[in-house]
Design a protein around this motif. Structure first.
Motif, PDB file in Angstrom:
ATOM      1  N   PRO A 165       0.823  -1.218   0.000  1.00 36.61           N
ATOM      2  CA  PRO A 165       0.000   0.000   0.000  1.00 36.61           C
ATOM      3  C   PRO A 165       0.857   1.267   0.000  1.00 36.61           C
ATOM      4  N   LEU A 166       0.664   2.108  -1.001  1.00 36.71           N
ATOM      5  CA  LEU A 166       1.467   3.325  -1.132  1.00 36.71           C
ATOM      6  C   LEU A 166       1.299   4.243   0.069  1.00 36.71           C
ATOM      7  N   ALA A 167       0.082   4.332   0.603  1.00 35.47           N
ATOM      8  CA  ALA A 167      -0.173   5.249   1.719  1.00 35.47           C
ATOM      9  C   ALA A 167       0.677   4.925   2.935  1.00 35.47           C
ATOM     10  N   CYS A 168       1.072   3.659   3.097  1.00 34.80           N
ATOM     11  CA  CYS A 168       1.918   3.274   4.226  1.00 34.80           C
ATOM     12  C   CYS A 168       3.291   3.930   4.144  1.00 34.80           C
ATOM     13  N   LEU A 169       3.729   4.213   2.941  1.00 39.79           N
ATOM     14  CA  LEU A 169       5.048   4.794   2.725  1.00 39.79           C
ATOM     15  C   LEU A 169       5.018   6.316   2.784  1.00 39.79           C
ATOM     16  N   VAL A 170       3.827   6.879   2.623  1.00 42.21           N
ATOM     17  CA  VAL A 170       3.668   8.335   2.575  1.00 42.21           C
ATOM     18  C   VAL A 170       3.263   8.915   3.925  1.00 42.21           C
ATOM     19  N   GLN A 171       2.462   8.168   4.690  1.00 40.16           N
ATOM     20  CA  GLN A 171       1.947   8.687   5.956  1.00 40.16           C
ATOM     21  C   GLN A 171       3.054   8.890   6.979  1.00 40.16           C
ATOM     22  N   ALA A 172       3.034  10.029   7.661  1.00 37.17           N
ATOM     23  CA  ALA A 172       3.990  10.330   8.728  1.00 37.17           C
ATOM     24  C   ALA A 172       3.573   9.628  10.015  1.00 37.17           C
ATOM     25  N   ILE A 173       4.548   9.124  10.743  1.00 35.83           N
ATOM     26  CA  ILE A 173       4.277   8.477  12.016  1.00 35.83           C
ATOM     27  C   ILE A 173       4.130   9.535  13.111  1.00 35.83           C
ATOM     28  N   ARG A 174       3.249   9.240  14.058  1.00 35.57           N
ATOM     29  CA  ARG A 174       3.051  10.139  15.196  1.00 35.57           C
ATOM     30  C   ARG A 174       3.424   9.402  16.474  1.00 35.57           C
ATOM     31  N   LEU A 175       4.384   9.962  17.204  1.00 32.20           N
ATOM     32  CA  LEU A 175       4.930   9.287  18.386  1.00 32.20           C
ATOM     33  C   LEU A 175       4.835  10.184  19.607  1.00 32.20           C
ATOM     34  N   THR A 176       4.590   9.581  20.763  1.00 28.62           N
ATOM     35  CA  THR A 176       4.516  10.316  22.026  1.00 28.62           C
ATOM     36  C   THR A 176       5.813  10.259  22.808  1.00 28.62           C
ATOM     37  N   GLY A 177       6.661   9.286  22.481  1.00 22.99           N
ATOM     38  CA  GLY A 177       7.880   9.054  23.253  1.00 22.99           C
ATOM     39  C   GLY A 177       7.758   7.899  24.228  1.00 22.99           C
ATOM     40  N   ALA A 178       6.556   7.291  24.313  1.00 20.59           N
ATOM     41  CA  ALA A 178       6.351   6.190  25.254  1.00 20.59           C
ATOM     42  C   ALA A 178       7.212   4.984  24.923  1.00 20.59           C
ATOM     43  N   LEU A 179       7.637   4.842  23.676  1.00 19.79           N
ATOM     44  CA  LEU A 179       8.453   3.680  23.288  1.00 19.79           C
ATOM     45  C   LEU A 179       9.784   3.645  24.017  1.00 19.79           C
ATOM     46  N   ARG A 180      10.206   4.770  24.584  1.00 16.64           N
ATOM     47  CA  ARG A 180      11.465   4.773  25.332  1.00 16.64           C
ATOM     48  C   ARG A 180      11.385   3.911  26.591  1.00 16.64           C
ATOM     49  N   ARG A 181      10.193   3.475  26.941  1.00 18.81           N
ATOM     50  CA  ARG A 181      10.022   2.613  28.111  1.00 18.81           C
ATOM     51  C   ARG A 181      10.378   1.150  27.805  1.00 18.81           C
ATOM     52  N   VAL A 182      10.536   0.807  26.532  1.00 18.48           N
ATOM     53  CA  VAL A 182      10.916  -0.564  26.189  1.00 18.48           C
ATOM     54  C   VAL A 182      12.339  -0.815  26.689  1.00 18.48           C
TER      55      VAL A 182
END
Length: 222
Positions: A148-165
């Protein structure tokens, strides 16, 4: 026993991971090779809009519905975008993130913004047929399907919660021609919060270094 969730790159389904998943299961672990929406049945591309959020939700849904915890979440290539979004949404379920020659985006980035040249030619040129799916490159496995082309175009939105991994690993595959992943490798190898290594093989690690890949995943288990 460890639990592995394995997310494939563009144009690939869970079938790509199946040989590795079988080996992990034989060693007593649990392995989920994921086929993202639109990558199993090409008709899904026409049935409903599919973007990066769709793929992130696919994996989050698996983690929640299967009640998975202490997961080793692995993403190859494009799937770095996906596992980053997943880790930001449900970091409490993930013990380790393993990026294998993959994108490591920051908030607001997209695959398009993190690439140029050869890759843009493929993404845009490959979608000429219908403007929806990017046709697989001829060098890919015959089972590969349009992405899907849209998967490559859409910007990701992150909160920073992944730093807890607790643990984050990056595997750079140094012999990949036209690689877009060198900037991530160079940045992360200087970051003490990451375990970074380089292998002298091409992008298809399951073909070129399957034993190394299995050992890396086993080492990432909590």
């Amino acid at each position: 026993m460890a639990t592995y969730v394995l997310v494939p790159g563009a144009c690939h389904g869970g079938w790509w991971y199946e040989p590795l998943a079988a080996e992990l299961r034989q060693e007593g672990h649990v392995a989920y090779p994921v086929t993202l929406t639109g990558l199993g049945d090409p008709q899904e591309l026409l049935a409903k809009p599919i973007n990066l959020d769709t793929h992130i939700e696919d994996v989050v849904r698996l983690l929640v519905e299967a009640d998975l915890h202490d997961v080793v979440l692995c993403g190859h290539s494009y799937a770095g975008m996906v596992i980053t979004g997943v880790a930001d949404r449900v970091p409490e379920r993930i013990a380790s993130l393993v990026y294998v020659d993959a994108f490591v985006p920051e908030d607001g980035a997209s695959v398009m913004s993190l690439t140029s040249g050869f890759w843009h030619d493929w993404y845009i040129g490959g979608a000429k047929a219908d403007g929806i799916g990017v046709a697989p490159l001829p060098v890919l496995d015959p089972r590969a399907t349009p992405h899907p082309l849209a998967c490559l175009v859409q910007a990701i939105r992150l909160t920073g919660a992944l730093r807890r991994v607790p643990r984050r690993e990056y595997v750079y595959l140094a012999n990949f021609e036209n690689t877009p992943f060198t900037p991530f490798y160079e940045r992360l190898r200087e970051d003490p919060g990451w375990h970074v290594r380089s292998l002298p093989v091409g992008h298809n690690i399951l073909r070129d270094a399957p034993d190394d890949f299995r050992k890396i995943l086993l080492g990432a288990a909590p």
